[in-house]
Every structure is written in structure tokens, then in C-alpha cells.
Design a protein around this motif. Structure first.
Motif, PDB file in Angstrom:
ATOM      1  N   ASN A 189       7.458  -1.227   4.790  1.00  0.00           N
ATOM      2  CA  ASN A 189       7.755  -0.998   3.210  1.00  0.00           C
ATOM      3  C   ASN A 189       8.863  -2.005   2.878  1.00  0.00           C
ATOM      4  O   ASN A 189       9.091  -2.276   1.950  1.00  0.00           O
ATOM      5  N   SER A 213       8.447  -4.607   0.154  1.00  0.00           N
ATOM      6  CA  SER A 213       9.320  -4.884  -1.297  1.00  0.00           C
ATOM      7  C   SER A 213      10.063  -6.062  -1.174  1.00  0.00           C
ATOM      8  O   SER A 213      10.836  -6.521  -2.016  1.00  0.00           O
ATOM      9  N   LYS A 215       6.654   3.790  -5.012  1.00  0.00           N
ATOM     10  CA  LYS A 215       6.099   2.841  -4.412  1.00  0.00           C
ATOM     11  C   LYS A 215       5.231   2.035  -5.240  1.00  0.00           C
ATOM     12  O   LYS A 215       5.053   0.534  -4.905  1.00  0.00           O
ATOM     13  N   ILE A 275       4.864  -1.715  -3.402  1.00  0.00           N
ATOM     14  CA  ILE A 275       4.674  -1.470  -1.856  1.00  0.00           C
ATOM     15  C   ILE A 275       3.261  -0.778  -1.788  1.00  0.00           C
ATOM     16  O   ILE A 275       2.489  -0.940  -1.189  1.00  0.00           O
ATOM     17  N   GLN A 276       2.940  -0.256  -3.153  1.00  0.00           N
ATOM     18  CA  GLN A 276       1.306   0.666  -3.100  1.00  0.00           C
ATOM     19  C   GLN A 276       0.790  -0.119  -4.150  1.00  0.00           C
ATOM     20  O   GLN A 276       1.252  -0.296  -5.429  1.00  0.00           O
ATOM     21  N   PRO A 323      14.571   3.284   0.265  1.00  0.00           N
ATOM     22  CA  PRO A 323      13.682   4.237   0.425  1.00  0.00           C
ATOM     23  C   PRO A 323      14.248   5.552   0.911  1.00  0.00           C
ATOM     24  O   PRO A 323      15.664   5.739   1.036  1.00  0.00           O
TER      25      PRO A 323
END
Lengths: 535, 234
Positions: free
Chosen positions: A384, A388, B45, B50-51, B80
Motif C-alpha cells: 500500500n 500510494s 483505498k 491503492i484500489q 494507513p
């Protein structure tokens, strides 16, 4: 007992997770079985060819013992660098140690996990040999029962031995501040010692052969359990069966009982060292600007050297490269002897084909060295962070591939330059070989990252699970082996048609095209796969 | 500014975020609240790139995260819920790595690293390996990394989890200061008191649907945010 069964069930389920493909990768759920079948079929074909020779002298059992010896050595060698990673500092330590179960049970579960994985691995090699024997000899039912039992028991001794070595390595490395780096060095030293011992065993084998009464006598002297197995399938005795079972079960029980306390003391020591040893009193801050690519490669290299199982597993090809280059340069006469028959016929003129030999060494060792096949999985939940960052996915992919090049290319080029000077290779061919030494690790790196993006394992419990027990590692190794065989075949085919220099030129062009196509694939499909990664 | 327009995200047949739309303006602190599994982290996210999401659009300062992810991410920072950092690195090396990725100049990063590490009482621990840190210390490093490149949009998933009371206070103060500079702050939380005291606007998500959104006064009226939240969740 109920608790133990439940724990064993959980452990087995966990081990089978290698075959559980999530998300996008689930459409390839049959791929591991197809690959396993392909590998087993190729071993069966090899065994069958050898068996047809042995049929004539009625020594079919030699095949089975050869496979038993081979898998035992492989399990032991692999276990040396795998055991300390599998046994120590596991993420579920805290969970298991707070459960109302005995410490010996926890240690048993750890070793059992190791055993189950090796059992699957061993079966890939042993089952074809056992099946081949059955097809050629048509043995009685007892053979099948003994073979199933042997399949279950045979991994135990190498696992017990490598667990002991793993505990020694963990103990020694726990005394140092940089435990992980020391674990890598100590494991390399152990493997080095083993290779030296192995290379000096020639005279021992000669003595064995001279004093042996029969082939089975040799097998018993080389590895007693294998000889005992042959006795069981050729001349069954209940006493032999009991000895065979006890020979495997007793060391396992002794290991669990005698080393459980040592195991827990080292395991806790490793954690204490990690907390205290890593504290740095220096408060001066080293703040400096680095380019994105350089910073990224630095981060990846840090991960590599801090993960013993990763560096030992991925750089094995490089170790082979160094050995091969040293042998070619300083022990070429040995190869000449090997490639000359007793009648004086030269099977392959090694001195007249040095560029091809160097090309083959670069091909084989580059394609068998794969650092990138675990790089995405090793990110784990920190993927992640990467996702990002304001960087294009293809740049991230190429930074990871460039890490492979940073590690491999300098070693490859140094080895080649030494060879160029020694064998007086002309500049043009030398240049082409150096290009190959860049392109081939690039191909290997791109294959690894493409496969890892298709088969990521971001929820692994530890690094060993990613490096040794993931679908990505398995497929990358298989693809690397396949490409090595194809490339070697292609080079020899070209050799029949054109001279050695032209072979190198054509091969370089083909590899360059493959590398470019792989880059295009990584740019389009790899980027999409990266975007789909989810933790 | 963050603009979320009719965003839907599915996991197979399961709808995690269903047709969610709202805006978070410049200099605004927006709290995103909901039960565990309501869809908060999924939406976060999606916002941070990220998603991927199935439909709708997300704009960061007018740029689409789908079409211009790199440009959007340059202006954004993400903290996060569970700080999964590169454990083998020293904290200073990790912060330097993040600065390199966001191309922060040497003088700027030096000034900000010193400022934030002192504020979070981490200045004498930056040469330690991250692996040796507690959860709270890792969270502080994640916060330093988020702040060190001065993002225009700050997105945080449960930023107060694991922090000591002083650090919680400091983070709240930083958030207030950043909004004065025009930074957009979007964060999810289970601590309703913090949301109530700190935020100008709030959104409540339930089973993937935005059930309430608006200024704190519009959402809770004369009641407490806790009672409104519990009523909506029932």
C-alpha cells in the motif's frame, strides 16, 4: 490429543495455502497441478529410460534408490537455509505460546510444517521413480504399502538433520547485533563447508566401491535407510520393517524432546537481540537527496541482505556462475577429460568453443537466478505504501528489475572479463557476451516480476513462506529451467549450422528481442496486475 | 479538495461501497465514521489510488485519480490504519526514501524531519531500525512521512490508534494548523469525541452506503454524535 489434532489440521491447511490462488490468480488454479504433472512426467520418462537398461541386468531397484538419495540430499541442503527461517521468529509465536498447550507441541507443530512441505516436494521426485519400478517389475501388494510408508518416512532424517543445523545457525547468529545478515553469512559458510566435504568424498566413494560385495551393499553404506528400503521391497522381513520405522521415528521424537527447550531459549534470544541490539545511540541524522531509482534500489537491496532465506535462495545461480567461471578458467582440463570418451573421441571441443561455453554459463546461471519472483510478495501489506507513491507502476516494476541487474551484472561482467583475458576472446564477441550478461538477467528479472504480479502472496506469515512456499517462486523456477533447456538446445542447434562467433551474435539478437517483448508485456499487463494488487 | 462522485466498489457480488458521493473542501477536516466492515477503508483505498473502483469518479484537486494517478498522488499523503513500514530500514532512511519519492529538496526535508521528529519525540530514535519500534512509534513515523512533503490533501485511516495522549494532542494540533494553510484532511475514526470536536464536516457510512453527510451541526443537531451514530446504525 484433540488439541493436537486441531493444531495439526490448522498446520496442514496452512501448508496447502500454496495451492490457494486468490483473486485474479484463481483462474490459474489448475496450473500448479499441471506443472507438477509435467515435472513428474519428465522424471518418469528419465527413470523409464534408465530402467530399460537396468531391466537387462535385473537391477531395477537402483532407480528407486538413486531417487531416494537425490531427494534426501536435496531436502537436507535446502533445509539448511530454510529451517532457521521456518522454525524461528514466526509471526504466530505469540498466539501459539499463549494457548494452553505444551511447548513440545508448539515445537512439534513447527517441525511438522517443515515436514509436510518437504513431503510434497519429495513426492514430486519419488512418485515417478516408484511408479516406474511398479510398471517394470510388477511387484506384490506389499511393495505399494512399503512405498507409501517410505514416502512418509524418508523426509524425516534430512529434516531432523537440517533442523539441528538450523538451530545451530540461529544460535550463532542470535549472538550478533545484525542477526539477519549474520544468519546469511553463517548459512553460506555451512553450505560452503558441505560443498568442500562433498568434493572431497571422491576417495571415500572409491573405497566403498572397492570393498562392496554388491550394489545394495554400496547403497547401504552410502545411506542406510535407502538400502533398508531396497531390502524391504526385494526380500521382505518384518524385522527390517520395524528397524526402518524406528530408524525414522526415533530421531524425530528425540529431536522434539531434547531440543524443545533449546529452541525456545534461542527463539526468545533472537527477539531480545532484535529489540536491544538495534537501538542506536547516534542521534546525528544522515539526510541526503537521492534519485528515485537509486533510493528504490537501495531499499530493495536492504531487504535482500536482511532476508537470509531470500538471498540464499535467489543467488544460488550466481554462486554456480562463480564456480563455473573459476572451473573453466583454472580447471579446464577436467572438463576436457569429462568430454573425451575412453576411446579418445572428443564429444565437444571445449577450447575451440569458449565463446559458446561462456554464453551457456551466462544463460543457465542468469535464468536460474531469480530475485524478482518474490519482490512483490515480500512487500506484504507495505504494498500500500508503494501504491500510494507518486510513481508509475511500470517505473516501480523496472526499479525492482534493476535491483536484480545491480546484483547480477557486475559479477557476471567481472567473470567474463577474466575469461576474455585468459582465453584471448576478440573484442566483438566479448562485447556481445557482455550484452548477454545484461540482457539475460533482465529477462530473468522481467519473468520473475511478471509471474509474481500474476501470483502475489501478500498475506504470508513469514519470508520463508514467500520465498520457498509460494506459487510465484515455483512457477518462476520452472519457467527458468524450461528456458534454460530451450536456450541450450537452440545454441547447440545453431552451432551445427554456423560458427561459434555467429552463434553468439544470433543468440544475443534473439535474447534482446525476448527482453523487449517481456518489457512490453510488463508495461501493459504488468501495470494492470500491479494496479489490481490488494491487501 | 476531494470530490467523490457515485463511487461503487464490489468484491465479487458483495458491494463494499455503494454509489457514494460527497465533497471535502480546501481547509476542511472531514471525519468518516462507521462500524467495522462498513466500507471506510475500502473507500479510503479508492481515494488514495491503492484500489481500483468499479464505477464513479474521484477527483483530487480537480484531477481524476483514475486518469492521473501520479499527479494526484503527488499532492496527497496517506496514513494507513496499520503502519506497515519497511521494517528492516532505519527510520531516517525510510523517511529519506519517502522524501526521495516525493522529490523533497534537502533543505526542506532537513527542516521538516527535525521539526516533526522533535514534535513526536522521535528525534533521538530515528537511527533505530523500524522493526524495533512499538505500534505507536511506527504510527508516528508514518505521520512524519505523510507530513514531510507538505501534502495538499491528507488522508488518514484511524490515525489515533496506538498513539499516546500527547501524540494524539499533537496530531490534532497539526491538523488544525494544516487546515489554516488550506490543506484538505479526510480521516476515518472510531473515536467519536475527536470527530465531534475536531471536524467541520462528517460522513457516516453503513453497509457501504453513505447514510448521513454534512456539517457537524447538520448531522447531529442538538444530540451527541454518538447517539446519532448509534441511531443510524440500528
Amino acid at each position: 490429543m484433540k488439541k493436537l489434532i486441531t493444531l495439526i489440521k490448522v498446520c496442514l491447511k496452512d501448508n496447502m495455502s500454496i495451492f490457494k490462488l486468490k483473486g485474479n490468480a484463481s483462474k490459474y488454479k489448475y496450473l500448479p497441478f499441471i506443472l507438477a504433472l509435467l515435472i513428474m512426467s519428465s522424471f518418469y520418462i528419465n527413470a523409464d529410460q534408465l530402467m530399460s537398461v537396468l531391466d537387462e541386468v535385473n537391477l531395477q531397484y537402483v532407480i528407486v534408490t538413486m531417487f531416494i538419495l537425490g531427494t534426501t540430499i536435496m531436502t537436507f541442503m535446502e533445509g539448511i537455509y530454510k529451517s532457521s527461517g521456518l522454525l524461528f521468529n514466526c509471526k504466530d509465536d505469540d498466539l501459539l505460546l499463549t494457548l494452553p498447550i505444551k511447548r513440545s507441541t508448539v515445537f512439534f507443530i513447527r517441525v511438522l510444517k517443515f515436514y509436510v512441505f518437504e513431503l510434497i516436494f519429495n513426492s514430486l521426485f519419488l512418485l515417478p521413480a516408484l511408479a516406474c519400478y511398479a510398471v517394470h517389475v510388477h511387484p506384490e501388494v506389499s511393495y505399494y504399502l512399503i512405498s507409501v510408508l517410505s514416502l512418509l518416512l524418508l523426509p524425516i532424517i534430512p529434516i531432523v538433520l537440517s533442523t539441528i543445523v538450523g538451530i545451530v545457525i540461529a544460535f550463532l547468529s542470535s549472538m550478533f547485533k545484525n542477526k539477519n545478515i549474520m544468519q546469511t553469512y553463517i548459512s553460506f559458510i555451512f553450505i560452503g563447508i558441505l560443498l568442500i566435504v562433498w568434493s572431497n568424498m571422491g576417495t571415500l566413494f572409491d573405497n566403498l566401491l572397492e570393498n562392496a560385495k554388491s550394489i545394495n551393499d554400496i547403497i547401504i553404506k552410502v545411506y542406510y535407510p535407502a538400502g533398508l528400503y531396497v531390502n524391504l521391497i526385494t526380500n521382505f522381513k518384518v524385522l527390517d520393517l520395524i528397524i526402518f520405522i524406528l530408524l525414522h521415528v526415533i530421531p524425530f521424537i528425540i529431536l522434539i524432546i531434547s531440543l524443545k527447550n533449546v529452541y525456545f531459549s534461542i527463539n526468545s534470544k533472537i527477539k531480545i537481540v532484535k529489540k536491544i541490539g538495534s537501538h542506536n545511540k547516534d542521534t546525528s541524522l544522515n539526510i541526503k537527496v537521492t534519485s528515485r531509482g537509486k533510493a528504490f534500489i537501495k531499499k530493495e537491496l536492504k531487504r535482500l541482505v536482511n532476508t537470509p532465506v531470500y538471498i540464499l535462495n535467489s543467488c544460488f545461480g550466481l554462486v554456480i556462475y562463480i564456480i563455473a567461471i573459476a572451473m573453466i578458467n583454472f580447471k579446464i582440463d577436467m572438463f576436457k577429460d569429462m568430454l573425451t570418451t575412453q576411446n579418445g573421441e572428443v564429444l565437444f571441443d571445449i577450447t575451440g568453443n569458449i565463446p559458446i561455453v561462456l554464453l551457456l554459463i551466462v544463460v543457465a546461471t542468469s535464468l536460474l537466478t531469480n530475485l524478482t519472483c518474490c519482490m512483490i510478495s515480500l512487500e506484504g501489506k507495505s504494498i500500500n505504501i508503494l501504491k500510494s507513491l507518486p510513481i508509475r507502476p511500470i517505473d516501480i516494476i523496472m526499479y525492482k528489475v534493476n535491483t536484480t541487474l545491480t546484483v547480477e551484472v557486475p559479477i557476471m561482467i567481472i567473470g567474463l572479463i577474466v575469461s576474455f583475458i585468459n582465453f584471448k576472446i576478440n573484442i566483438f564477441i566479448g562485447l556481445l557476451l557482455i550484452i548477454c550478461a545484461v540482457i539475460l538477467p533482465l529477462i530473468s528479472g522481467l519473468i520473475g516480476i511478471i509471474v509474481n504480479l500474476k501470483f502475489p502472496k501478500l498475506d504470508a506469515k513469514d519470508d520463508t513462506e514467500v520465498v520457498k512456499q509460494s506459487m510465484s517462486s515455483f512457477i518462476s523456477v520452472m519457467v527458468g529451467m524450461f528456458l534454460t533447456f530451450v536456450s541450450i538446445g537452440l545454441v547447440f542447434k545453431l552451432k551445427e549450422l554456423v560458427n561459434a562467433n555467429l552463434v553468439v551474435l544470433i543468440a544475443t539478437l534473439i535474447f534482446a528481442i525476448i527482453a523487449y517483448l517481456l518489457y512490453l508485456y510488463a508495461k501493459v499487463k504488468g501495470t494492470k496486475d500491479f494496479e489490481k494488487l490488494v491487501v | 479538495m476531494i470530490e467523490i462522485k457515485k463511487v461503487t466498489k464490489k468484491y465479487g457480488n458483495n458491494i463494499a461501497v455503494n454509489n457514494v458521493s460527497f465533497k471535502v473542501g480546501d481547509g476542511e477536516i472531514f471525519a468518516f465514521i462507521g462500524h467495522n466492515g462498513a466500507g471506510k477503508t475500502t473507500l479510503i483505498k479508492c481515494i488514495t489510488g491503492i484500489q481500483e473502483f468499479d464505477s464513479g469518479s474521484i477527483l483530487i484537486n480537480g484531477k481524476s485519480i483514475k486518469k492521473n494517478p501520479v499527479e494526484c498522488k503527488k499532492e496527497m499523503a496517506f496514513v494507513p490504519d496499520n503502519p506497515e513500514l519497511y521494517e528492516q530500514m532505519k527510520a531516517i532512511d525510510y523517511i529519506n526514501f519517502i522524501c526521495d519519492m516525493y522529490e523533497v529538496s534537502e533543505s526542506d526535508r532537513t527542516e521538516r524531519i527535525i521539526k516533526y521528529s522533535k514534535l513526536f519525540e522521535m528525534d533521538d530514535k530515528l537511527n533505530d531500525i523500524i522493526e524495533s519500534y512499538s505500534h505507536g512509534m511506527k504510527q508516528k513515523i508514518a505521520l512524519i512521512c505523510a507530513l514531510v512533503h507538505e501534502p495538499k490533501v491528507l488522508i488518514m485511516d484511524e490515525p489515533f490508534v496506538g498513539l499516546d495522549p500527547k501524540a494524539v494532542f499533537d496530531v490534532k494540533e497539526i491538523m488544525k494548523k494544516l487546515t489554516k494553510k488550506g490543506t484538505t484532511i479526510f480521516f476515518s475514526t472510531h473515536i467519536l469525541e475527536v470527530a465531534e470536536k475536531l471536524c467541520s464536516r462528517v460522513g457516516i457510512i453503513k453497509k457501504g452506503e453513505l447514510v448521513s453527510v454534512g456539517t457537524m451541526k447538520e448531522v447531529k443537531g442538538d444530540k451527541s454524535l454518538e447517539s446519532v451514530f448509534l441511531e443510524l446504525e440500528d
